[in-house]
Design a protein around this motif. Structure first.
Motif, PDB file in Angstrom:
ATOM      1  N   MET A 117       0.854  -1.176   0.000  1.00  0.00           N
ATOM      2  CA  MET A 117       0.000   0.000   0.000  1.00  0.00           C
ATOM      3  C   MET A 117       0.897   1.235   0.000  1.00  0.00           C
ATOM      4  SD  MET A 117      -2.927   1.039   2.821  1.00  0.00           S
ATOM      5  CE  MET A 117      -4.063  -0.194   2.240  1.00  0.00           C
ATOM      6  N   ASN A 118       0.526   2.236  -0.793  1.00  0.00           N
ATOM      7  CA  ASN A 118       1.346   3.445  -0.805  1.00  0.00           C
ATOM      8  C   ASN A 118       0.987   4.354   0.383  1.00  0.00           C
ATOM      9  OD1 ASN A 118      -0.796   5.288  -1.529  1.00  0.00           O
ATOM     10  ND2 ASN A 118      -0.592   4.656  -3.649  1.00  0.00           N
ATOM     11  N   PHE A 119       1.819   5.352   0.620  1.00  0.00           N
ATOM     12  CA  PHE A 119       1.630   6.227   1.783  1.00  0.00           C
ATOM     13  C   PHE A 119       0.291   6.949   1.752  1.00  0.00           C
ATOM     14  CE2 PHE A 119       6.480   6.679   2.254  1.00  0.00           C
ATOM     15  CZ  PHE A 119       6.526   5.742   3.279  1.00  0.00           C
ATOM     16  N   ALA A 120      -0.125   7.425   0.587  1.00  0.00           N
ATOM     17  CA  ALA A 120      -1.383   8.179   0.489  1.00  0.00           C
ATOM     18  C   ALA A 120      -2.579   7.283   0.784  1.00  0.00           C
ATOM     19  CB  ALA A 120      -1.512   8.821  -0.888  1.00  0.00           C
ATOM     20  N   ASP A 121      -2.576   6.063   0.251  1.00  0.00           N
ATOM     21  CA  ASP A 121      -3.686   5.144   0.528  1.00  0.00           C
ATOM     22  C   ASP A 121      -3.720   4.750   2.002  1.00  0.00           C
ATOM     23  OD1 ASP A 121      -4.507   5.236  -2.110  1.00  0.00           O
ATOM     24  OD2 ASP A 121      -3.480   3.371  -2.666  1.00  0.00           O
ATOM     25  N   ALA A 122      -2.547   4.542   2.587  1.00  0.00           N
ATOM     26  CA  ALA A 122      -2.478   4.225   4.011  1.00  0.00           C
ATOM     27  C   ALA A 122      -3.004   5.391   4.846  1.00  0.00           C
ATOM     28  CB  ALA A 122      -1.035   3.901   4.410  1.00  0.00           C
ATOM     29  N   ALA A 123      -2.613   6.610   4.486  1.00  0.00           N
ATOM     30  CA  ALA A 123      -3.092   7.794   5.209  1.00  0.00           C
ATOM     31  C   ALA A 123      -4.599   7.935   5.074  1.00  0.00           C
ATOM     32  CB  ALA A 123      -2.397   9.045   4.687  1.00  0.00           C
ATOM     33  N   ARG A 153       0.442  15.557  -0.343  1.00  0.00           N
ATOM     34  CA  ARG A 153       0.468  16.704  -1.255  1.00  0.00           C
ATOM     35  C   ARG A 153       0.594  16.254  -2.716  1.00  0.00           C
ATOM     36  NH1 ARG A 153       3.895  18.628   3.067  1.00  0.00           N
ATOM     37  NH2 ARG A 153       2.667  20.079   4.331  1.00  0.00           N
ATOM     38  N   LYS A 154       1.444  15.260  -2.954  1.00  0.00           N
ATOM     39  CA  LYS A 154       1.633  14.742  -4.302  1.00  0.00           C
ATOM     40  C   LYS A 154       0.350  14.084  -4.817  1.00  0.00           C
ATOM     41  CE  LYS A 154       4.811  11.858  -6.941  1.00  0.00           C
ATOM     42  NZ  LYS A 154       6.010  11.008  -6.856  1.00  0.00           N
ATOM     43  N   ASP A 155      -0.333  13.340  -3.958  1.00  0.00           N
ATOM     44  CA  ASP A 155      -1.594  12.709  -4.337  1.00  0.00           C
ATOM     45  C   ASP A 155      -2.619  13.777  -4.733  1.00  0.00           C
ATOM     46  OD1 ASP A 155      -3.240  10.008  -4.144  1.00  0.00           O
ATOM     47  OD2 ASP A 155      -4.483  11.539  -3.191  1.00  0.00           O
ATOM     48  N   ASN A 156      -2.689  14.841  -3.952  1.00  0.00           N
ATOM     49  CA  ASN A 156      -3.609  15.938  -4.284  1.00  0.00           C
ATOM     50  C   ASN A 156      -3.269  16.578  -5.625  1.00  0.00           C
ATOM     51  OD1 ASN A 156      -5.202  15.653  -2.037  1.00  0.00           O
ATOM     52  ND2 ASN A 156      -4.260  17.337  -0.907  1.00  0.00           N
ATOM     53  N   ARG A 157      -1.979  16.837  -5.871  1.00  0.00           N
ATOM     54  CA  ARG A 157      -1.561  17.436  -7.144  1.00  0.00           C
ATOM     55  C   ARG A 157      -1.925  16.543  -8.321  1.00  0.00           C
ATOM     56  NH1 ARG A 157       3.066  18.787  -4.303  1.00  0.00           N
ATOM     57  NH2 ARG A 157       4.198  17.060  -5.251  1.00  0.00           N
ATOM     58  N   ARG A 159      -4.286  14.309  -8.539  1.00  0.00           N
ATOM     59  CA  ARG A 159      -5.735  14.297  -8.734  1.00  0.00           C
ATOM     60  C   ARG A 159      -6.209  15.600  -9.379  1.00  0.00           C
ATOM     61  NH1 ARG A 159      -8.448  10.183  -6.330  1.00  0.00           N
ATOM     62  NH2 ARG A 159      -7.136   8.772  -5.151  1.00  0.00           N
ATOM     63  N   GLN A 160      -5.643  16.717  -8.966  1.00  0.00           N
ATOM     64  CA  GLN A 160      -6.039  18.000  -9.552  1.00  0.00           C
ATOM     65  C   GLN A 160      -5.645  18.072 -11.022  1.00  0.00           C
ATOM     66  OE1 GLN A 160      -4.196  20.526  -6.613  1.00  0.00           O
ATOM     67  NE2 GLN A 160      -6.170  20.952  -5.635  1.00  0.00           N
ATOM     68  N   GLN A 161      -4.510  17.500 -11.380  1.00  0.00           N
ATOM     69  CA  GLN A 161      -4.082  17.481 -12.780  1.00  0.00           C
ATOM     70  C   GLN A 161      -5.032  16.656 -13.641  1.00  0.00           C
ATOM     71  OE1 GLN A 161      -0.062  16.069 -12.448  1.00  0.00           O
ATOM     72  NE2 GLN A 161       0.764  18.105 -12.059  1.00  0.00           N
ATOM     73  N   LYS A 162      -5.722  15.703 -13.019  1.00  0.00           N
ATOM     74  CA  LYS A 162      -6.696  14.874 -13.732  1.00  0.00           C
ATOM     75  C   LYS A 162      -8.113  15.428 -13.586  1.00  0.00           C
ATOM     76  CE  LYS A 162      -4.213  10.565 -12.840  1.00  0.00           C
ATOM     77  NZ  LYS A 162      -4.314   9.267 -12.144  1.00  0.00           N
ATOM     78  N   ASP A 163      -8.217  16.664 -13.089  1.00  0.00           N
ATOM     79  CA  ASP A 163      -9.511  17.305 -12.829  1.00  0.00           C
ATOM     80  C   ASP A 163     -10.364  16.510 -11.847  1.00  0.00           C
ATOM     81  OD1 ASP A 163      -9.050  19.558 -14.412  1.00  0.00           O
ATOM     82  OD2 ASP A 163      -9.689  18.506 -16.222  1.00  0.00           O
ATOM     83  N   PHE A 170      -7.264  14.977   0.343  1.00  0.00           N
ATOM     84  CA  PHE A 170      -6.781  15.464   1.632  1.00  0.00           C
ATOM     85  C   PHE A 170      -6.801  16.982   1.701  1.00  0.00           C
ATOM     86  CE2 PHE A 170      -4.488  11.607   0.378  1.00  0.00           C
ATOM     87  CZ  PHE A 170      -4.884  10.748   1.385  1.00  0.00           C
ATOM     88  N   LEU A 171      -7.046  17.496   2.878  1.00  0.00           N
ATOM     89  CA  LEU A 171      -6.944  18.926   3.135  1.00  0.00           C
ATOM     90  C   LEU A 171      -5.896  19.141   4.211  1.00  0.00           C
ATOM     91  CD1 LEU A 171     -10.664  20.096   3.229  1.00  0.00           C
ATOM     92  CD2 LEU A 171      -8.986  20.505   1.434  1.00  0.00           C
ATOM     93  N   SER A 172      -5.034  20.107   3.999  1.00  0.00           N
ATOM     94  CA  SER A 172      -4.033  20.468   4.994  1.00  0.00           C
ATOM     95  C   SER A 172      -4.615  21.533   5.915  1.00  0.00           C
ATOM     96  CB  SER A 172      -2.783  21.011   4.311  1.00  0.00           C
ATOM     97  OG  SER A 172      -1.878  21.487   5.279  1.00  0.00           O
ATOM     98  N   GLU A 173      -4.452  21.302   7.201  1.00  0.00           N
ATOM     99  CA  GLU A 173      -4.898  22.285   8.185  1.00  0.00           C
ATOM    100  C   GLU A 173      -3.717  23.082   8.708  1.00  0.00           C
ATOM    101  OE1 GLU A 173      -7.456  20.512  11.110  1.00  0.00           O
ATOM    102  OE2 GLU A 173      -9.037  20.338   9.622  1.00  0.00           O
ATOM    103  N   GLY A 174      -2.559  22.917   8.081  1.00  0.00           N
ATOM    104  CA  GLY A 174      -1.349  23.630   8.493  1.00  0.00           C
ATOM    105  C   GLY A 174      -0.573  22.847   9.530  1.00  0.00           C
ATOM    106  N   ASN A 175       0.694  23.168   9.665  1.00  0.00           N
ATOM    107  CA  ASN A 175       1.587  22.550  10.638  1.00  0.00           C
ATOM    108  C   ASN A 175       1.616  21.016  10.551  1.00  0.00           C
ATOM    109  OD1 ASN A 175       2.397  25.014  11.759  1.00  0.00           O
ATOM    110  ND2 ASN A 175       0.570  25.073  13.025  1.00  0.00           N
TER     111      ASN A 175
END
Length: 75
Positions: free
Chosen positions: A1-7, A49-53, A55-59, A64-69
């Motif tokens: 499982m990759n990090f994004a799927d695990a998260a 962050r990479k997973d979000n990018r 997905r956005q490139q594929k429209d 995930f949402l970052s809440e900072g820190n």
């Protein structure tokens, strides 16, 4: 499982935001990821962050949402 799927799995189980270090700790404890680094939380944050990018490139909506820190939650 990759990090994004695990998260995604960890955050879905939690039902709320968690720090990247806590996501990494829980994913390792459950055997979802096997990091080869001394700082898996850095890799988790980068993977989200990479997973979000990607997905956005594929429209697609980001997962995930970052809440900072270094704190993330599911969208």
């Amino acid at each position: 499982m990759n990090f994004a799927d695990a998260a995604h799995q960890i955050l879905a189980e939690e039902g709320g935001p968690l720090s990247s270090s806590e996501i990494a700790r829980r994913a390792i404890a459950k055997g979802l990821i096997n990091p080869k680094s001394d700082s898996p939380s850095t890799f988790v944050a980068a993977a989200l962050r990479k997973d979000n990018r990607r997905r956005q490139q594929k429209d697609e909506e980001p997962r995930f949402l970052s809440e900072g820190n270094g704190v993330f939650r599911l969208k």
